[in-house]
Write an enzyme that holds these catalytic residues in place. Structure first.
Site, PDB file in Angstrom:
ATOM      1  NE  ARG A  32      28.863  -5.027 -12.834  1.00 53.65           N
ATOM      2  CZ  ARG A  32      28.281  -5.998 -12.147  1.00 53.65           C
ATOM      3  NH1 ARG A  32      28.314  -5.992 -10.842  1.00 53.65           N
ATOM      4  NH2 ARG A  32      27.667  -6.975 -12.762  1.00 53.65           N
ATOM      5  CB  THR A  40      25.135 -12.471  -5.263  1.00 54.07           C
ATOM      6  OG1 THR A  40      26.018 -11.650  -6.016  1.00 54.07           O
ATOM      7  CG2 THR A  40      23.908 -11.692  -4.879  1.00 54.07           C
ATOM      8  N   GLY A  42      25.871  -3.529 -10.421  1.00 51.92           N
ATOM      9  CA  GLY A  42      25.207  -4.673 -11.048  1.00 51.92           C
ATOM     10  C   GLY A  42      23.702  -4.657 -10.832  1.00 51.92           C
ATOM     11  CG  ASP A  43      21.899  -8.478 -10.904  1.00 50.21           C
ATOM     12  OD1 ASP A  43      23.145  -8.469 -10.742  1.00 50.21           O
ATOM     13  OD2 ASP A  43      21.189  -9.431 -10.552  1.00 50.21           O
TER      14      ASP A  43
HETATM   15  N1  ASP Z   1      24.662 -10.423  -9.824  1.00 54.82           N
HETATM   16  C1  ASP Z   1      25.844  -9.923  -9.152  1.00 54.82           C
HETATM   17  C2  ASP Z   1      26.369  -8.736  -9.929  1.00 54.82           C
HETATM   18  O1  ASP Z   1      26.378  -8.790 -11.140  1.00 54.82           O
HETATM   19  C3  ASP Z   1      26.919 -10.938  -9.035  1.00 54.82           C
HETATM   20  C4  ASP Z   1      26.493 -12.272  -8.526  1.00 54.82           C
HETATM   21  O2  ASP Z   1      25.328 -12.589  -8.455  1.00 54.82           O
HETATM   22  O3  ASP Z   1      27.358 -13.049  -8.168  1.00 54.82           O
HETATM   23  O4  ASP Z   1      26.801  -7.785  -9.335  1.00 54.82           O
END
Ligand code: ASP
Length: 370
Positions: A264, A236, A266-267
């Site tokens: 899904r 990310t 994510g954050d």
């Molecule tokens: N935090 C990101 C997610 O869970 C993945 C990442 O930071 O690499 O979608």
């Protein structure tokens, strides 16, 4: 470079001097945290990452130097990283279990607490710009899927075919993960047939059409040995900026996690989880998103600054090592306060990261102890 300089807190000792000329301008970035081991990295690939981080820092910092806003700086920086196939955001995003690239991004303006985000988009070339448009041109914070894409089209943002996001390296990571899943689901000899419903075919059975597939880069040009891939799960990107007017901003963009399923999210597009900014504190996170959501990681760092009066470095350290690590959550954050203090904390083996402050050369780091 000392460990303190790039992993931990970088105290701003010239705040007073710089305050006379306005706020000290600062830019901080990350390009994902995860299992980034020196022994898995070729010298060439490491140089590519360092160059890409420096280029992103240079571009974003130029915006601040030119008197641009922290929002402009983080958007410019993240766009550049989205366009690089090295990072898991925009071009180079990881694949879902069914072989698609679904992108998430968010941005927040610390001065006003305005925020915008998009989730599960598949055709927006630069999701961070869509996130900013959501913030500035709608009454909403988070748009997802087709609605977000329709909005981006209406706003005249650049759209691409889904195949634009294809890279052979990420595809190979998906295939590797599919093999592991099959092996786990089918105990016995490794030659067991694939589990029903899964495919090991190349992107032909993804959302990309035959024409789109032809536009994907030829595999030979991007294929690399799997051992050179630093991480199959993370990558990310994020940026934080403090502009001359003392305003903070935060931005995060991602393809999510390899083999994510069932829509899904994510954050990264969730304000308070992967991204947060207020007048005193800005944070962008990277790591196992489910933990960042459950522990409201980005907000927790800023809440500690606000309610406990903790220095930004202590707040970031407490959350990453004291909260996330015991819970089993892998990842890291970059954090920046309104005085220009920078924190870069990780509980993984590495995190692509860098920062630049006025009057100082750009700094980049990859591994845990640098
Ligand atoms: N935090 C990101 C997610 O869970 C993945 C990442 O930071 O690499 O979608």
């Amino acid at each position: 470079m000392s460990a303190a300089a790039v992993s931990g807190t970088v105290e701003q000792d010239r705040t007073e001097q710089l305050a006379a000329a306005g706020s000290p301008i600062v830019l901080v970035i990350h390009g994902g945290a995860g299992t980034i081991r020196r022994e898995d990295m070729t010298a060439e690939r490491e140089a590519e990452y360092r160059a890409a981080l420096e280029a992103a820092l240079t571009a974003g910092f130029a915006v601040l130097e030119g008197g641009g806003s922290s929002l402009d700086a983080v958007e410019t920086t993240v766009r550049l990283m989205e366009d690089s196939p090295l990072f898991n955001a925009g071009k180079g995003a990881v694949f879902t279990a069914d072989g698609r690239n679904e992108l998430d991004a968010s941005i927040m303006d610390g001065a006003t607490l305005r925020a915008g985000a998009v989730a599960r988009v598949t055709t927006i070339k630069n999701p961070i710009s869509a996130a900013r448009a959501v913030m500035e041109r709608t009454e909403h914070v988070l748009l997802a899927g087709e609605g977000a894409e329709q909005f981006a089209a209406d706003e005249g943002l650049a759209l691409v075919e889904p195949a634009y996001f294809f890279t052979q390296r990420r595809w190979d990571q998906l295939e590797e993960r599919r093999r592991r899943e099959r092996a786990e689901a089918t105990p016995g000899p490794a030659s067991a047939p694939p589990a029903a419903g899964r495919t090991s075919a190349p992107p032909s059975d993804t959302s990309a059409s035959a024409t789109e597939r032809e536009e994907a880069p030829p595999p030979e040009t991007v294929r690399e040995p799997t051992t050179a891939a630093p991480s199959s799960a993370f990558g990310t990107v994020g940026a934080l900026a403090l502009d001359r007017a003392g305003r903070l901003a935060a931005a995060t963009s991602t393809g999510g996690m390899t083999y994510k399923r069932f829509g899904r999210v994510g954050d990264s597009p969730l304000i308070g989880a992967g991204t947060y900014a207020d007048p005193q504190c800005a944070v962008s996170g990277t790591g196992h998103g489910e933990f960042f959501i459950r522990y409201a990681v980005a907000y927790d760092v800023c809440a500690r600054v606000r309610y406990l009066g903790q220095p930004i470095g202590e707040a970031a350290r407490s959350v990453i090592h004291g909260v996330l690590l015991p819970a089993g959550g892998e990842g890291g954050v970059i954090a920046l306060d309104a005085r220009g203090n920078v924190a870069l904390e990780l509980n993984t083996e590495g995190m692509y990261r860098g920062w630049r402050r006025e009057g100082e050369p750009p700094q980049v780091a990859i591994y845990g102890e640098e």
